[in-house]
Design a protein around this motif. Structure first.
Motif, short mmCIF file in Angstrom:
data_model
loop_
_atom_site.label_atom_id
_atom_site.label_comp_id
_atom_site.label_asym_id
_atom_site.label_seq_id
_atom_site.Cartn_x
_atom_site.Cartn_y
_atom_site.Cartn_z
N ASN A 115 0.82 -1.23 0.00
CA ASN A 115 0.00 0.00 0.00
C ASN A 115 0.85 1.27 0.00
O ASN A 115 0.63 2.19 0.80
N GLY A 116 1.82 1.32 -0.85
CA GLY A 116 2.63 2.53 -0.99
C GLY A 116 3.68 2.71 0.09
O GLY A 116 4.33 3.75 0.17
N THR A 117 3.84 1.71 0.97
CA THR A 117 4.80 1.85 2.07
C THR A 117 5.87 0.75 1.98
O THR A 117 5.55 -0.42 1.77
N PHE A 118 7.11 1.16 2.16
CA PHE A 118 8.20 0.18 2.25
C PHE A 118 8.34 -0.25 3.70
O PHE A 118 8.36 0.59 4.61
N ILE A 119 8.43 -1.56 3.92
CA ILE A 119 8.67 -2.09 5.26
C ILE A 119 10.07 -2.70 5.21
O ILE A 119 10.31 -3.65 4.44
N ILE A 120 10.97 -2.12 5.98
CA ILE A 120 12.39 -2.42 5.81
C ILE A 120 12.98 -2.92 7.12
O ILE A 120 12.70 -2.39 8.20
N SER A 121 13.82 -3.95 7.00
CA SER A 121 14.61 -4.38 8.16
C SER A 121 16.07 -4.16 7.78
O SER A 121 16.52 -4.60 6.73
N LYS A 122 16.80 -3.44 8.62
CA LYS A 122 18.21 -3.14 8.29
C LYS A 122 19.08 -3.31 9.51
O LYS A 122 18.61 -3.22 10.65
#
Ligand SMILES: Cc1cc2nc3c(=O)[nH]c(=O)nc-3n(C[C@H](O)[C@H](O)[C@H](O)COP(=O)(O)OP(=O)(O)OC[C@H]3O[C@@H](n4cnc5c(N)ncnc54)[C@H](O)[C@@H]3O)c2cc1C
Length: 309
Positions: A115-122
């Protein structure tokens, strides 16, 4: 993610395997268009994408300041831009992001888009901790070499659409005098397999068994700081807090105690195997697999086993 651009590394005239994995991974998000910026002399007719992609060939070398990237900035307007971590790609991504005044996220280990959002693990703090974040505005993305592609879909190969070339702007004051590719060894920051060796080897003459194991695996060699301080190995192999930071899929640490300063450079590794004759060696606490034994015994046996496959 309507428009996706991938800065792709090439090797011997082909897209590198990690670049192909990245193209395949990003294709699974079904973007409207995919643009590949291929660094170096590459002749390829297909990529791991479900649809035709456009390709721009970038001149190899020094993308040294904001004036050199101006022609790229206009091409990349409206794109989300991705690359797999290497010195060259990180330099280019950060230069582009800074010049375009857009947000960049680096050190990415997992990425989802919903939905237009990046979900990032870094990874943060030299790999000692992991940070989860969401972003709607990030535009430039540098993925770790051990990025988790496990969710990506296997796609059949497809033909390339348009193919053009872009050379550096000549307005830069910097110019390349000579370019000497490193041959015969794998650059450590880009290696996916690394064999590291420490003072437990006692003498530089004992490194043959480390090199044999690295060769059998197709791995790069690394060392602890005292080893390079003693001139047993070159300084560019020294990993740790004061040396090179690595994030391979597999790090085999042999005869290394596991001091905190060493761990600071290697704890981005996906799988760590420790070989040490002291069962109390601190490195074992950070290992996925541990072998208690003498490196002079274990390494030749491992190499032999690998060579027989
Ligand atoms: C400011 C600072 C920065 C530093 N930066 C770094 C850095 O970037 N990188 C780094 O590596 N270090 C760094 N150090 C040094 C660090 O603290 C350790 O001293 C160093 O990592 C130890 O190197 P080592 O494990 O090779 O040697 P040792 O500590 O001597 O360990 C050797 C290991 O080999 C094992 N061993 C011995 N014989 C055998 C055998 N036959 N078979 C199997 N195992 C055997 C021993 O049990 C031991 O665990 C830094 C230190 C300081 C103070």
């Amino acid at each position: 993610m309507n428009k996706v651009a991938i800065i792709a590394q090439t090797k011997e005239g082909q897209l590198s395997d990690t670049s192909k994995q990245l193209i395949s991974f990003l294709s699974s998000f079904k973007p409207e268009s995919i643009l590949i910026l291929a660094i170096g002399d590459v002749k390829f007719t297909s990529t791991a994408s479900s649809r035709p992609v456009d390709v721009i060939h970038l001149a190899e070398g020094l993308w040294s300041d904001s004036s050199t990237v101006q022609p790229l900035l206009s091409v990349l307007d409206g794109f989300h831009v991705f690359g797999i971590k290497s010195i060259q790609i990180d330099n280019l991504l950060s230069l582009l992001a800074a010049s375009a005044k857009k947000e960049m996220v680096s050190g990415i280990q997992q990425l989802q888009f919903s939905n237009g959002t990046f979900i990032i693990s870094k990874s943060i703090f030299s790999g000692k901790a992991s940070l989860s974040l969401t972003s709607q505005s990030a535009t430039y993305f540098s993925l770790n070499r051990n990025f988790d592609f496990s969710g990506s879909v296997e796609l059949s190969e497809q033909n390339v659409g348009t193919s053009t070339s872009l050379i550096q702007s000549t307005t830069s004051e910097a110019s390349i005098k000579t370019l000497k590719p490193i041959t015969g060894s794998i650059p450590l920051p880009e290696a996916t397999l690394v064999v590291g060796a420490g003072r437990g080897f006692k003498d530089p003459g004992n490194w043959t068994i480390v090199e044999d194991l690295a060769k059998a695996l197709g791995a790069a060699t690394a060392c602890s700081k005292p080893v390079s301080d003693l001139n047993w190995r070159p300084h560019h192999e020294h990993v740790g807090q004061t040396g090179v930071k690595i994030s391979p899929n597999l790090y085999i640490a042999c005869g290394i105690s596991g001091a905190i300063q060493h761990l600071a450079g290697v704890n981005g590794s996906r799988i760590v195997v420790v070989i040490n004759n002291d069962p109390e060696a601190p490195f074992f606490k950070h290992a996925d697999y541990g072998i208690v034994g003498d490196v002079n015994d274990i390494l030749p046996r491992l190499t032999k086993k690998l060579q027989s496959h």
